[in-house]
Design a protein around this motif. Structure first.
Motif, PDB file in Angstrom:
ATOM      1  N   ARG A 128       0.821  -1.218   0.000  1.00  0.00           N
ATOM      2  CA  ARG A 128       0.000   0.000   0.000  1.00  0.00           C
ATOM      3  C   ARG A 128       0.856   1.270   0.000  1.00  0.00           C
ATOM      4  O   ARG A 128       0.563   2.188  -0.778  1.00  0.00           O
ATOM      5  CB  ARG A 128      -0.946  -0.015   1.200  1.00  0.00           C
ATOM      6  CG  ARG A 128      -2.003  -1.101   1.077  1.00  0.00           C
ATOM      7  CD  ARG A 128      -2.780  -1.266   2.371  1.00  0.00           C
ATOM      8  NE  ARG A 128      -3.788  -2.311   2.252  1.00  0.00           N
ATOM      9  CZ  ARG A 128      -4.462  -2.811   3.275  1.00  0.00           C
ATOM     10  NH1 ARG A 128      -4.252  -2.356   4.508  1.00  0.00           N
ATOM     11  NH2 ARG A 128      -5.364  -3.754   3.090  1.00  0.00           N
ATOM     12  N   THR A 151     -14.244   1.580   5.778  1.00  0.00           N
ATOM     13  CA  THR A 151     -13.700   1.938   7.096  1.00  0.00           C
ATOM     14  C   THR A 151     -14.002   0.864   8.142  1.00  0.00           C
ATOM     15  O   THR A 151     -15.011   0.162   8.059  1.00  0.00           O
ATOM     16  CB  THR A 151     -14.316   3.246   7.625  1.00  0.00           C
ATOM     17  OG1 THR A 151     -15.721   3.172   7.500  1.00  0.00           O
ATOM     18  CG2 THR A 151     -13.792   4.436   6.906  1.00  0.00           C
ATOM     19  N   THR A 182     -10.970  -7.330   8.727  1.00  0.00           N
ATOM     20  CA  THR A 182     -10.080  -6.187   8.971  1.00  0.00           C
ATOM     21  C   THR A 182      -9.173  -5.915   7.764  1.00  0.00           C
ATOM     22  O   THR A 182      -8.614  -4.833   7.642  1.00  0.00           O
ATOM     23  CB  THR A 182      -9.191  -6.415  10.209  1.00  0.00           C
ATOM     24  OG1 THR A 182      -8.309  -7.522   9.959  1.00  0.00           O
ATOM     25  CG2 THR A 182     -10.028  -6.708  11.446  1.00  0.00           C
ATOM     26  N   LEU A 186      -9.536   0.474   6.115  1.00  0.00           N
ATOM     27  CA  LEU A 186      -8.484   1.349   6.644  1.00  0.00           C
ATOM     28  C   LEU A 186      -9.175   2.524   7.325  1.00  0.00           C
ATOM     29  O   LEU A 186     -10.205   3.007   6.834  1.00  0.00           O
ATOM     30  CB  LEU A 186      -7.579   1.876   5.527  1.00  0.00           C
ATOM     31  CG  LEU A 186      -6.616   0.888   4.851  1.00  0.00           C
ATOM     32  CD1 LEU A 186      -5.926   1.568   3.666  1.00  0.00           C
ATOM     33  CD2 LEU A 186      -5.572   0.388   5.834  1.00  0.00           C
ATOM     34  N   SER A 187      -8.608   2.984   8.414  1.00  0.00           N
ATOM     35  CA  SER A 187      -9.182   4.139   9.112  1.00  0.00           C
ATOM     36  C   SER A 187      -8.766   5.424   8.398  1.00  0.00           C
ATOM     37  O   SER A 187      -7.773   5.453   7.655  1.00  0.00           O
ATOM     38  CB  SER A 187      -8.689   4.178  10.559  1.00  0.00           C
ATOM     39  OG  SER A 187      -7.310   4.457  10.567  1.00  0.00           O
ATOM     40  N   GLU A 189      -7.225   7.784   9.711  1.00  0.00           N
ATOM     41  CA  GLU A 189      -5.852   8.083  10.165  1.00  0.00           C
ATOM     42  C   GLU A 189      -4.839   7.263   9.366  1.00  0.00           C
ATOM     43  O   GLU A 189      -3.782   7.774   8.981  1.00  0.00           O
ATOM     44  CB  GLU A 189      -5.706   7.759  11.663  1.00  0.00           C
ATOM     45  CG  GLU A 189      -6.538   8.639  12.580  1.00  0.00           C
ATOM     46  CD  GLU A 189      -8.043   8.346  12.532  1.00  0.00           C
ATOM     47  OE1 GLU A 189      -8.432   7.197  12.179  1.00  0.00           O
ATOM     48  OE2 GLU A 189      -8.836   9.264  12.820  1.00  0.00           O
ATOM     49  N   GLN A 190      -5.163   6.003   9.097  1.00  0.00           N
ATOM     50  CA  GLN A 190      -4.229   5.167   8.318  1.00  0.00           C
ATOM     51  C   GLN A 190      -4.070   5.701   6.897  1.00  0.00           C
ATOM     52  O   GLN A 190      -2.971   5.738   6.357  1.00  0.00           O
ATOM     53  CB  GLN A 190      -4.728   3.718   8.282  1.00  0.00           C
ATOM     54  CG  GLN A 190      -4.552   2.992   9.599  1.00  0.00           C
ATOM     55  CD  GLN A 190      -5.181   1.603   9.559  1.00  0.00           C
ATOM     56  OE1 GLN A 190      -6.364   1.448   9.240  1.00  0.00           O
ATOM     57  NE2 GLN A 190      -4.404   0.589   9.876  1.00  0.00           N
ATOM     58  N   VAL A 191      -5.184   6.121   6.292  1.00  0.00           N
ATOM     59  CA  VAL A 191      -5.098   6.656   4.926  1.00  0.00           C
ATOM     60  C   VAL A 191      -4.335   7.982   4.939  1.00  0.00           C
ATOM     61  O   VAL A 191      -3.479   8.241   4.075  1.00  0.00           O
ATOM     62  CB  VAL A 191      -6.503   6.829   4.305  1.00  0.00           C
ATOM     63  CG1 VAL A 191      -6.405   7.412   2.901  1.00  0.00           C
ATOM     64  CG2 VAL A 191      -7.233   5.488   4.268  1.00  0.00           C
ATOM     65  N   HIS A 192      -4.629   8.800   5.943  1.00  0.00           N
ATOM     66  CA  HIS A 192      -3.907  10.076   6.085  1.00  0.00           C
ATOM     67  C   HIS A 192      -2.402   9.814   6.151  1.00  0.00           C
ATOM     68  O   HIS A 192      -1.611  10.460   5.457  1.00  0.00           O
ATOM     69  CB  HIS A 192      -4.389  10.799   7.345  1.00  0.00           C
ATOM     70  CG  HIS A 192      -3.692  12.101   7.590  1.00  0.00           C
ATOM     71  ND1 HIS A 192      -2.399  12.181   8.087  1.00  0.00           N
ATOM     72  CD2 HIS A 192      -4.079  13.381   7.367  1.00  0.00           C
ATOM     73  CE1 HIS A 192      -2.043  13.443   8.167  1.00  0.00           C
ATOM     74  NE2 HIS A 192      -3.037  14.193   7.730  1.00  0.00           N
ATOM     75  N   ASP A 193      -1.998   8.839   6.981  1.00  0.00           N
ATOM     76  CA  ASP A 193      -0.566   8.590   7.173  1.00  0.00           C
ATOM     77  C   ASP A 193       0.089   8.035   5.905  1.00  0.00           C
ATOM     78  O   ASP A 193       1.224   8.386   5.584  1.00  0.00           O
ATOM     79  CB  ASP A 193      -0.348   7.637   8.350  1.00  0.00           C
ATOM     80  CG  ASP A 193      -0.691   8.311   9.680  1.00  0.00           C
ATOM     81  OD1 ASP A 193      -0.929   9.547   9.685  1.00  0.00           O
ATOM     82  OD2 ASP A 193      -0.751   7.606  10.705  1.00  0.00           O
ATOM     83  N   LEU A 194      -0.638   7.189   5.174  1.00  0.00           N
ATOM     84  CA  LEU A 194      -0.092   6.683   3.907  1.00  0.00           C
ATOM     85  C   LEU A 194       0.171   7.846   2.952  1.00  0.00           C
ATOM     86  O   LEU A 194       1.210   7.900   2.278  1.00  0.00           O
ATOM     87  CB  LEU A 194      -1.082   5.705   3.253  1.00  0.00           C
ATOM     88  CG  LEU A 194      -1.125   4.289   3.805  1.00  0.00           C
ATOM     89  CD1 LEU A 194      -2.372   3.562   3.294  1.00  0.00           C
ATOM     90  CD2 LEU A 194       0.137   3.519   3.397  1.00  0.00           C
ATOM     91  N   ASP A 197       3.098  10.077   4.305  1.00  0.00           N
ATOM     92  CA  ASP A 197       4.396   9.416   4.139  1.00  0.00           C
ATOM     93  C   ASP A 197       4.858   9.425   2.685  1.00  0.00           C
ATOM     94  O   ASP A 197       6.053   9.378   2.401  1.00  0.00           O
ATOM     95  CB  ASP A 197       4.328   7.965   4.643  1.00  0.00           C
ATOM     96  CG  ASP A 197       4.195   7.901   6.156  1.00  0.00           C
ATOM     97  OD1 ASP A 197       4.362   8.945   6.821  1.00  0.00           O
ATOM     98  OD2 ASP A 197       3.890   6.810   6.680  1.00  0.00           O
TER      99      ASP A 197
END
Ligand SMILES: C[S@@+](CC[C@H](N)C(=O)[O-])C[C@H]1O[C@@H](n2cnc3c(N)ncnc32)[C@H](O)[C@@H]1O
Length: 275
Positions: A128, A151, A182, A186-187, A189-194, A197
């Motif tokens: 990802r 989500t 699961t 993705l939450s 926050e997880q998408v934001h961080d991907l 980054d």
């Protein structure tokens, strides 16, 4: 090797037609409009789409980009891309090119696009972060990425109830982790961080609700044949198929309205970010 099998979940040549017919109108097409609203696709836009599948988002994006825009639809599955490419051009819509390509290696130059889209591809990508870095690479400075993915915290409908009914009768997973709910979510926050980054800025990733409408319980149960899980149902003997369909129908019954149609809330992260 599990990641490879998961990413190849959509290679069956019978799947694209069923996917589009059984899942497109009620689920993926309405979500496509939500994603396109979020990224505000403008006339003339040069758009690349990753994990484009049968082209539900592709064609909606082409309509918005209009004759002066263009769309490149990519997907790892040759079957999905062949079906996507077979749609006739629509008057007034942007021309569409297609390419078989993994999300991590798009056949595009750096900075070639104004908009990069990915609807519900992330659950199937082995890498990802690499896929999101690739969206960043192919966008021009100021270009916009739009990502949607289911989500956590809500059952993923219709897939959770369908898959659960098959798991209950001991049907094997169609790919490793196929029954792991699961793995499809993705939450924000997880998408934001991907996105962060990968170098994106001005990131807005938020959970969005969309009420989906289905004509009947039968239509919803049939929709399993638009997924990689449909083959599991077909492999059962006739009596067992009836039983599993009845279990699925039972799981959908709480959303049935008086007129026999269903209204089901669904939840995705809709993320928009700038290169
Ligand atoms: C749930 S479908 C979504 C299709 C389409 N975006 C839509 O909204 O209808 C997931 C798609 O991801 C594709 N896919 C899976 N792994 C991939 C990868 N590593 N790179 C590119 N596409 C991939 C599958 O072939 C499939 O077409």
């Amino acid at each position: 090797m599990s990641d490879t099998e998961r990413t190849a979940a959509f290679t069956d040549t019978a799947l694209p037609e069923r996917y589009e017919r059984l899942l497109g109108p009620a689920l993926f097409a309405p979500w496509a409009e939500v994603l396109l609203d979020a990224v505000a696709v403008a006339p003339g836009a040069r758009i690349v789409e990753v994990a484009a599948g049968t082209g539900v988002v592709t064609r909606a994006a082409a309509r918005r980009a209009g004759q002066t825009g263009h769309v490149l639809a990519t997907d790892i599955s040759p079957a999905m891309i062949a079906f996507n490419a077979a749609h006739p051009p629509e008057p007034g819509a942007a021309p569409i090119r297609t390419a078989v390509a993994p999300a991590t290696a798009l056949p595009c130059a750096d900075g070639e696009f104004d908009v990069a889209l990915c609807q519900q591809g992330m659950p199937f990508f082995p890498d990802r972060p690499g896929a999101v870095r690739e969206l960043h690479r192919v966008l021009r400075p100021g270009g916009v990425a739009g990502i949607s993915v289911w989500t956590p915290g809500h059952e993923v409908v219709p897939f959770g109830p369908m898959n659960g009914a098959l798991q209950d009768v001991g049907a094997p997973e169609p790919f490793p982790g196929g029954y792991d709910e699961t793995s499809y979510v993705l939450s924000p926050e997880q998408v934001h961080d991907l996105l962060a980054d990968a170098g994106f800025t001005r990131i807005d990733a938020r959970e969005t609700e969309l009420l989906t409408r289905w004509p009947s319980v039968d239509a919803l149960v049939d929709a399993v044949h638009g997924t990689p899980f449909g083959a599991l149902l077909t492999a059962l003997d006739g009596e067992r198929q009836k039983q599993v369909r009845a279990v699925m129908a039972g799981r959908f019954s709480r959303w049935v309205r008086d007129d026999g149609t269903l209204a089901i809330p669904t939840y995705s992260v809709i993320a928009r970010a700038s290169r």
